[in-house]
Design an enzyme around this catalytic site. Sequence first.
Site: not given
Length: 330
Positions: A226, A52
Amino acid sequence: MALSSKERLVFRVVFVAAVLCSFITPSMAELPRFKHAPKKPQQSLHILVVGDWGRQGTNNQSFVADQMGIVGEKLDIDFVISTGDNFYEDGLKGVDDPAFYSSFVDIYTAHSLQKTWYSVLGNHDYRGDVEAQLSPALKQKDSRWLCLRSFILDGEIVEFFFVDTTPFVDEYFVDPGEHTYDWEGVLPRMSYLSQLLVDVDSALAKSKAKWKMVVGHHTINSAGHHGNTEELKQILVPILEAYNVDAYINGHDHCLEHIIDKNSGIHFLTSGGGSKAWSGDVKPWSSEELQLYYDGQGFMSMQITESNADIIFYDVYGKPLHSWSISKDR
């Protein structure tokens, strides 16, 4: 997003069909395989893991890259693993997208990082031109780059099984919101997933490696933003458990995290702190399983021998946050 009972049934059918097919007939297309043998005399592999990250140096990406270079030199690393979401916000626009340079080539410039980067796709990468990231044209621009949907990395003492996790997530298909995903090469989805499951099952079954580790972008178990990816818990985890996989390595949650499943003993290692992080975004989790949760930027190292896999998580300043030695005697 919670799965409906119908969606759970569909994924279960895909999983069962895939496993049955693996017993009945061999896969028509085995996963691509790459070899990266240990060069050190003690037969060890030294690796950095980051995910990421691709934000053109912003959100502390450049600082993380600098510390990766310092740690990479100390460890004399063999290669880097990228856990996906390589280019924000919407992947690459094409093979000539300048983001390839501004987010990768011109950021990870340290001598120690001039090693192969074995990369998977994340959900943000699927919002761009997927084939661009997979194209050999990028390797011509920078020989470090190696990105495929799914593949095997054979390190002799360890095999890494890179799995394309984005197509498993139902939300991207049924409720994509304002986002557009590039599903070329994935549709029809159920056929793609079924074949992928067969290939992963077959590859793990054949593996003779001392260590077996699976790499994917999405979380399986996570206390982060998440959280758990239910589709992977239902479909992929039974395969990991069946073949005694040692660790699942992922990004997606912008944090550093280490969870040990109390039932299977699988280590779930999240290295998604390559740039933007989500401060304070953490869910309750059993202290028996959660060994580390850090809501800042950073990366992870792994030193693997035949008997031990030693992991260290580092923050944006290169300070070690957490270390753990996984023994093959477990």
